[in-house]
Structures are given as C-alpha cells and as structure tokens.
Design a protein around this motif. Sequence first.
Motif, PDB file in Angstrom:
ATOM      1  N   LYS A   3       0.837  -1.217   0.000  1.00  0.00           N
ATOM      2  CA  LYS A   3       0.000   0.000   0.000  1.00  0.00           C
ATOM      3  C   LYS A   3       0.864   1.257   0.000  1.00  0.00           C
ATOM      4  O   LYS A   3       0.497   2.269  -0.599  1.00  0.00           O
ATOM      5  N   ALA A   4       2.009   1.205   0.673  1.00  0.00           N
ATOM      6  CA  ALA A   4       2.916   2.366   0.668  1.00  0.00           C
ATOM      7  C   ALA A   4       3.401   2.632  -0.757  1.00  0.00           C
ATOM      8  O   ALA A   4       3.506   3.786  -1.185  1.00  0.00           O
ATOM      9  N   ALA A   5       3.668   1.551  -1.480  1.00  0.00           N
ATOM     10  CA  ALA A   5       4.110   1.708  -2.873  1.00  0.00           C
ATOM     11  C   ALA A   5       2.990   2.325  -3.710  1.00  0.00           C
ATOM     12  O   ALA A   5       3.245   3.129  -4.613  1.00  0.00           O
ATOM     13  N   ILE A   6       1.756   1.964  -3.391  1.00  0.00           N
ATOM     14  CA  ILE A   6       0.629   2.554  -4.154  1.00  0.00           C
ATOM     15  C   ILE A   6       0.519   4.046  -3.839  1.00  0.00           C
ATOM     16  O   ILE A   6       0.259   4.865  -4.731  1.00  0.00           O
ATOM     17  N   ASP A   7       0.712   4.411  -2.575  1.00  0.00           N
ATOM     18  CA  ASP A   7       0.661   5.851  -2.239  1.00  0.00           C
ATOM     19  C   ASP A   7       1.740   6.616  -3.010  1.00  0.00           C
ATOM     20  O   ASP A   7       1.510   7.745  -3.460  1.00  0.00           O
ATOM     21  N   ALA A   8       2.908   5.997  -3.161  1.00  0.00           N
ATOM     22  CA  ALA A   8       3.966   6.633  -3.968  1.00  0.00           C
ATOM     23  C   ALA A   8       3.522   6.728  -5.423  1.00  0.00           C
ATOM     24  O   ALA A   8       3.679   7.767  -6.073  1.00  0.00           O
ATOM     25  N   MET A   9       2.922   5.637  -5.909  1.00  0.00           N
ATOM     26  CA  MET A   9       2.436   5.614  -7.298  1.00  0.00           C
ATOM     27  C   MET A   9       1.406   6.725  -7.521  1.00  0.00           C
ATOM     28  O   MET A   9       1.381   7.385  -8.565  1.00  0.00           O
ATOM     29  N   THR A  10       0.565   6.929  -6.530  1.00  0.00           N
ATOM     30  CA  THR A  10      -0.447   8.000  -6.606  1.00  0.00           C
ATOM     31  C   THR A  10       0.223   9.336  -6.906  1.00  0.00           C
ATOM     32  O   THR A  10      -0.206  10.090  -7.784  1.00  0.00           O
ATOM     33  N   ARG A  11       1.300   9.614  -6.181  1.00  0.00           N
ATOM     34  CA  ARG A  11       1.969  10.914  -6.379  1.00  0.00           C
ATOM     35  C   ARG A  11       2.665  10.975  -7.745  1.00  0.00           C
ATOM     36  O   ARG A  11       2.567  11.972  -8.455  1.00  0.00           O
ATOM     37  N   HIS A  12       3.356   9.888  -8.120  1.00  0.00           N
ATOM     38  CA  HIS A  12       4.031   9.879  -9.430  1.00  0.00           C
ATOM     39  C   HIS A  12       3.036  10.080 -10.570  1.00  0.00           C
ATOM     40  O   HIS A  12       3.262  10.898 -11.467  1.00  0.00           O
ATOM     41  N   ILE A  72      -6.038  14.304 -15.514  1.00  0.00           N
ATOM     42  CA  ILE A  72      -6.309  13.103 -14.711  1.00  0.00           C
ATOM     43  C   ILE A  72      -5.922  13.414 -13.267  1.00  0.00           C
ATOM     44  O   ILE A  72      -4.779  13.825 -13.008  1.00  0.00           O
ATOM     45  N   ARG A  73      -6.862  13.267 -12.376  1.00  0.00           N
ATOM     46  CA  ARG A  73      -6.556  13.414 -10.941  1.00  0.00           C
ATOM     47  C   ARG A  73      -6.338  12.027 -10.354  1.00  0.00           C
ATOM     48  O   ARG A  73      -7.089  11.095 -10.666  1.00  0.00           O
ATOM     49  N   VAL A  74      -5.307  11.891  -9.533  1.00  0.00           N
ATOM     50  CA  VAL A  74      -4.997  10.590  -8.915  1.00  0.00           C
ATOM     51  C   VAL A  74      -4.845  10.792  -7.409  1.00  0.00           C
ATOM     52  O   VAL A  74      -4.019  11.603  -6.964  1.00  0.00           O
ATOM     53  N   ASN A  75      -5.646  10.095  -6.634  1.00  0.00           N
ATOM     54  CA  ASN A  75      -5.556  10.212  -5.170  1.00  0.00           C
ATOM     55  C   ASN A  75      -5.666   8.840  -4.516  1.00  0.00           C
ATOM     56  O   ASN A  75      -6.229   7.913  -5.104  1.00  0.00           O
ATOM     57  N   SER A  76      -5.119   8.743  -3.315  1.00  0.00           N
ATOM     58  CA  SER A  76      -5.304   7.534  -2.506  1.00  0.00           C
ATOM     59  C   SER A  76      -6.370   7.802  -1.455  1.00  0.00           C
ATOM     60  O   SER A  76      -6.535   8.935  -0.995  1.00  0.00           O
ATOM     61  N   LEU A  77      -7.072   6.744  -1.087  1.00  0.00           N
ATOM     62  CA  LEU A  77      -8.024   6.810   0.024  1.00  0.00           C
ATOM     63  C   LEU A  77      -7.621   5.692   0.996  1.00  0.00           C
ATOM     64  O   LEU A  77      -7.619   4.518   0.608  1.00  0.00           O
TER      65      LEU A  77
END
Length: 348
Positions: free
Chosen positions: A238-247, A257-262
């Motif tokens: 999940k931490a990697a996904i949060d990083a992916m969200t920002r990239h 395109i808006r990209v966010n984590s929940l």
Amino acid sequence: MREEQRRERKLRIPACSAPDFRSRRALRRRGGGGTSRRAARGRGSLSAAAMAQPRSASQPPPDVDTDDCLGEYRHLFSPDILAGRVAFITGGGSGIGFRIAEIFMRHGCRTAIAGRNQQRVAEASKKLVVATGQQCLPLSIDVRQPQTIVAAVDETLKQFKQIDILVNGAAGNFLCPASALSFNAFKTVMDIDTLGTFNTSKVLFEKYFRDHGGVIINITATLSYRGQALQVHAGSAKAAIDAMTRHLAVEWGPNNIRVNSLAPGPITGTEGFRRLGGKFAKDSKQFDTIPLQRAGNKTEIAHSALYLASPLSSYVTGTTLVVDGGSWLTSANSFSALLGIASSSAKL
Ligand SMILES: NC(=O)c1ccc[n+]([C@@H]2O[C@H](COP(=O)([O-])OP(=O)(O)OC[C@H]3O[C@@H](n4cnc5c(N)ncnc54)[C@H](OP(=O)(O)O)[C@@H]3O)[C@@H](O)[C@H]2O)c1
C-alpha cells in the motif's frame, strides 16, 4: 434572563449548526430554540429536513454488514453529482468496493465492477441494479494479468462508451509475522495490490484517460505509517501505491487526470475487518484507543470516494485521504496484542 443564559442559548443553536434529531418541543423545553414564534416556525422547516440528518458531523451513516445494498439511504451530496459518469471499480463485487459502487450509482453513475469470481460480481451487479436503478456491468478480471484488464475495459467502453472514474480496490491481505511469511506470500500481495493498481491504471490511461481525462482513486491503508506488526506485505504494497499516486498525479495531471489515494482505517462489514481481527478488537475494547472511539463503516469510505470522484475535489490530486477516525495516530502497534488477534481469528 441573565446575559450568560442568553449567550448559552445562542451557542446551542447557531444559525449554521448541523441539524439534529431533537423535536421542536424538546428544543423549546430545553431552551435551545430561541424565543419568538417566527424563529420556531423557521426551525420547524429545518427540523423536518433535519430528521434524517446525522446527529453530529462524526455520527456514522447507516450501513449493513453484509454485501447487500443499504435498506435506506439519504443523500447528503447532490443526488446527480455523478450523473452521466461511468466508474470502473476493481474489487467492486464485495466489501468496500461494493458499497462504493452502490453509492456512486445512487448518485447517477453507471458502473463496471470487476473481480476474479464471476459469480460474485454477477450477483453483486443484480443487487446494485435493483437498489439503484442504474446500470452495472459485472466483469471477470485478475488485476495481475493485464490482458484480462484490457478485455474488461474494452467491454466497458463497448457498453458505456466512456469511463470517467477508476477505483483500484482489489487487494488481498492476512496477518503474518515477517519471519513466517513465505517469499511467495509477500510477492502475491505485492502482485495484486501494487502491480494490480499499476496495471489497471495503465490500461485505463492508454484506452481512455490519456485523451479524455479521468479520476483515479487508489484504496490503500495506513499500515506503513507506523510499521504495523504482522503487516509487512500489505503495508509495503500500500505504501508503494501511495507513492504511485503521487508519481501518476504529477505525470498525468496535464492530461486532466486526478490521482488520489483513500486510506481506510478498520471498516466493519468487510472481509478485511473479519480477517484482521476486527471482532476481537471490538470485544477487547481496542477501539477505545481510536480518537472517534469506533470502527468506520463502508458507507463512510464510499462517501469519501464520492468526494474524490466528484467535481467537489476538482483541485485535489496526488494526495492521500485518510478515513480512519484518527486511528493511526493513537492505536497501539502491539506485537503481542496483534498475535492474540491473529491466533483468535485463526480459530474462527
Ligand atoms: N476492510 C478494512 O478494514 C480495510 C482497511 C484498510 C484498507 N482496506 C482496503 O479496502 C479494499 C477493500 O477491502 P475489503 O476489506 O472490502 O475486502 P474484500 O471484500 O476482500 O475486497 C477485495 C476485493 O478484491 C478482489 N480481488 C482480490 N484479488 C483480486 C485480483 N487478483 N484481481 C481482481 N480482483 C481481486 C476480490 O474479489 P475476487 O476474490 O472475486 O477476486 C474482492 O472483491 C482493499 O484494497 C483493502 O486493502 C480495507
């Protein structure tokens, strides 16, 4: 009337306060409603509208623990806030993903819900259509296999001609100490959660979002914030996904395109909650350590997803919305307590 009492009354019912369930009579009896008849009439109409409103801004909306639609639903957002939109939701056949699909559909959205188990998504889709009157396309995919995602996205575009929102909810998890975790178990969670999120986002980008814009919501978790015991696999994924969200927010922002984590905390009525010992935590009063003193429910996560999917968050990208009642700030990260949960849930 003393000045002090007058001031207190004013404070109880401020002009813009959240409406509550108290009847007009109760308000008068408790001296909470001001004094004039005109004021009482004004409040009368407010009370009627307020009847089904949450009592306070932290009271949970009603929910059901099973993978069924809500028996009753009262719109807090505009009911047509997603009218004309289409959402592709991985993991939409159960738990949090199912409720996100329902809430989106109750706000005018058509959905495609995708998971490995065709029968599960087919049954979920039937329930969603009956409860909301919107269209829902059930699709069988494995987010680890890009060609299955391509086929599902093609099918959705054929059916609905557009996809505006992607919710990456597919995931797998269990409690296990790092020392006992097999290489394959760690890899499997990374494959489903992290690679699955990338695979699906990339397919959507290439097939539709690059030219039309879109919204991506990645469902993550707070596990890595404090290095939660027994969760190195899911926390890392999940931490990697949060990083992916920002990239991806940075790279794809120019394509609208808006990209966010929940990031949900413990959420009742979900497989995650059952597997990760939610019932045990409830019994052992562990929720007392959460600032809001309770677990969350699926509708609360769906409402946050609705915000992120809607134009209300038009300038929000590259961030993580934590929806956990303040849990990660204060809850114990106790190895022995978690081992207790692990052995207790293993007996279930
Ligand atoms: N529940 C919680 O308290 C909590 C807390 C924090 C974060 N979350 C996150 O919220 C999300 C939903 O969790 P949940 O608790 O509601 O659990 P859930 O009902 O088990 O949801 C997971 C979904 O993912 C699908 N899935 C799993 N592997 C897949 C694959 N390889 N390809 C496609 N779909 C796959 C499953 O369907 P199939 O088995 O049919 O494939 C299932 O519908 C997850 O991302 C989870 O990490 C949950």
